[in-house]
Design an enzyme around this catalytic site. Structure first.
Site, PDB file in Angstrom:
ATOM      1  N   ASN A 142      25.807 -55.843 -36.297  1.00 55.52           N
ATOM      2  CA  ASN A 142      25.934 -56.215 -34.889  1.00 55.52           C
ATOM      3  C   ASN A 142      25.594 -55.063 -33.956  1.00 55.52           C
ATOM      4  O   ASN A 142      25.972 -53.907 -34.207  1.00 55.52           O
ATOM      5  CB  ASN A 142      27.377 -56.658 -34.597  1.00 55.52           C
ATOM      6  CG  ASN A 142      27.502 -58.169 -34.603  1.00 55.52           C
ATOM      7  OD1 ASN A 142      26.540 -58.866 -34.900  1.00 55.52           O
ATOM      8  ND2 ASN A 142      28.679 -58.669 -34.270  1.00 55.52           N
ATOM      9  N   CYS A 187      31.002 -53.544 -38.741  1.00 56.49           N
ATOM     10  CA  CYS A 187      30.331 -53.504 -40.050  1.00 56.49           C
ATOM     11  C   CYS A 187      29.858 -52.084 -40.285  1.00 56.49           C
ATOM     12  O   CYS A 187      29.595 -51.360 -39.328  1.00 56.49           O
ATOM     13  CB  CYS A 187      29.048 -54.341 -40.049  1.00 56.49           C
ATOM     14  SG  CYS A 187      29.316 -56.096 -40.088  1.00 56.49           S
ATOM     15  N   ARG A 213      26.856 -52.518 -47.822  1.00 57.05           N
ATOM     16  CA  ARG A 213      27.476 -52.645 -46.499  1.00 57.05           C
ATOM     17  C   ARG A 213      28.838 -53.305 -46.612  1.00 57.05           C
ATOM     18  O   ARG A 213      29.150 -53.950 -47.611  1.00 57.05           O
ATOM     19  CB  ARG A 213      26.571 -53.462 -45.603  1.00 57.05           C
ATOM     20  CG  ARG A 213      26.331 -54.928 -46.028  1.00 57.05           C
ATOM     21  CD  ARG A 213      27.107 -55.957 -45.218  1.00 57.05           C
ATOM     22  NE  ARG A 213      27.003 -55.890 -43.807  1.00 57.05           N
ATOM     23  CZ  ARG A 213      26.013 -56.427 -43.067  1.00 57.05           C
ATOM     24  NH1 ARG A 213      25.044 -57.086 -43.662  1.00 57.05           N
ATOM     25  NH2 ARG A 213      26.045 -56.344 -41.759  1.00 57.05           N
TER      26      ARG A 213
END
Ligand SMILES: C[C@H](CCC(=O)NCCS(=O)(=O)O)[C@H]1CC[C@H]2[C@@H]3[C@H](O)C[C@@H]4C[C@H](O)CC[C@]4(C)[C@H]3C[C@H](O)[C@]12C
Length: 324
Positions: free
Chosen positions: A79, A2, A16
């Protein structure tokens, strides 16, 4: 993988990519000011700033991935597996469960300075939302138009870093990502000159050789360098259309196409969605892997004094505008 990024023109933009091999069923969610936020270890908030962002609705509870509030503060969780560590509740600290962190901050802070104050003595705890929903192992970027910070809860405690590039990807920890940018300080958007060796006759053999040497792979470290370079050198005018378009191009530099990143047999990470919030105006723009048309939800078209979250499923069917 990500990637998150910020962009400032006339307004402040925050967004994002969400890259994963499956979806939790996320929706664009507006939480109005009078939705009672009940926190597991800290004081409840019956009244707060309104929030718009991407969330998985668990019953009537919005589990936010990325969001902005009506004051222009943005926050996203990405993450950080292997490095993120959530602690046990500790007395004398502000104990906030990882899944509560986004709404806890955005509900209360009107500026990044207020966030800095709020998160002193913060302890991110390992309390689960429910037994069947294991905690996402995340780190966070929190931003407003004045700048960004990164928050990483690790085994040795909480790390709060100033984030001067206003971008975040995944591992390794943020300080290492920033350090590795030193390796790219020779990069330039201009046509390269030969600094390799004056005894060699090296030539520019093509137009468009700016950014020569920028890493092109999908690793988190390479995406960090690529999106930082793209964002720091991005040029656009300050109209809404051009700012939003440019923002999607910045995150487009780290887009994940199905087939390039196999995480287990036959399972590929893809960019499930890309978001671009106009944080100044409370508008959540997004595209999805299968629908490249930009779709938008405006928080100010909802009753922000209400008490029930409003949520919209992502529009995932490709929209093609026929011209003839
Ligand atoms: C998987 C998502 C992160 C994507 C990402 O960073 N990919 C990188 C992959 S890699 O490691 O680098 O390979 C994260 C971002 C936000 C997370 C969600 C949000 O934190 C909200 C809830 C929180 C609950 O505790 C767990 C479910 C959940 C619904 C989370 C599921 C998952 O962990 C999400 C969706």
């Amino acid at each position: 993988m990500c990637t998150a990024a910020t962009y400032l023109t006339k307004d402040f933009y925050f967004g994002r990519t969400l890259d994963y091999e499956f979806s939790y069923g996320e929706e664009i969610t507006v939480t109005p000011r009078n939705y009672p936020f009940h926190f597991r270890h800290t004081e409840n908030l019956e009244k707060h700033y309104a929030i718009i962002g991407m969330a998985h609705m668990a019953g009537d509870y919005p589990l936010y991935y990325d969001a902005v509030n009506e004051k222009g503060v943005g926050m996203a969780g990405l993450n950080f597996v292997g490095n993120a560590y959530y602690h046990k509740e500790e007395s004398g600290k502000k104990n906030v469960a990882s899944f509560e962190f986004v709404p806890w901050v955005l509900a209360q802070c009107a500026t990044l300075d207020e966030v800095r104050d709020l998160i002193t003595d913060l302890n991110i705890v390992d309390t689960l939302f429910s037994e069947n929903l294991p905690a996402g192992m995340l780190h966070w970027i929190i931003s407003d138009k004045s700048g960004s910070i990164t928050v990483e809860s690790m085994k040795d405690g909480l790390h709060i870093h100033e984030n001067p590039v206003g971008v975040l990807t995944n591992n390794p920890p943020f300080e290492q990502q920033m350090f590795m940018l030193n390796n790219y300080m020779g990069l330039s958007p201009k046509q390269p000159e030969n600094h390799f060796a004056d005894k060699l006759d090296l030539n520019m053999y093509s137009r468009g050789m700016g950014a020569l040497g920028l890493p092109g792979d999908l690793s988190s470290a390479s995406r960090f360098a690529r999106v930082a370079f793209t964002k720091m050198n991005a040029v656009s005018d300050d109209s809404e259309e051009e700012s939003v378009a440019q923002f999607f191009h910045i995150l487009g530099s780290v887009d994940q196409q199905r087939g390039c990143c196999e995480v287990s047999d036959g399972k590929y990470e893809i960019t499930i969605y890309t978001s671009c919030c106009n944080a100044s105006r409370g508008i959540y723009y997004y595209t999805t892997y299968s629908n490249s048309q930009i779709t938008a939800v405006d928080m100010h078209r909802e009753d922000l004094d209400g008490s029930v979250p409003v949520h919209y499923p992502m529009l995932t069917k490709q929209q093609i505008l026929w011209q003839n």
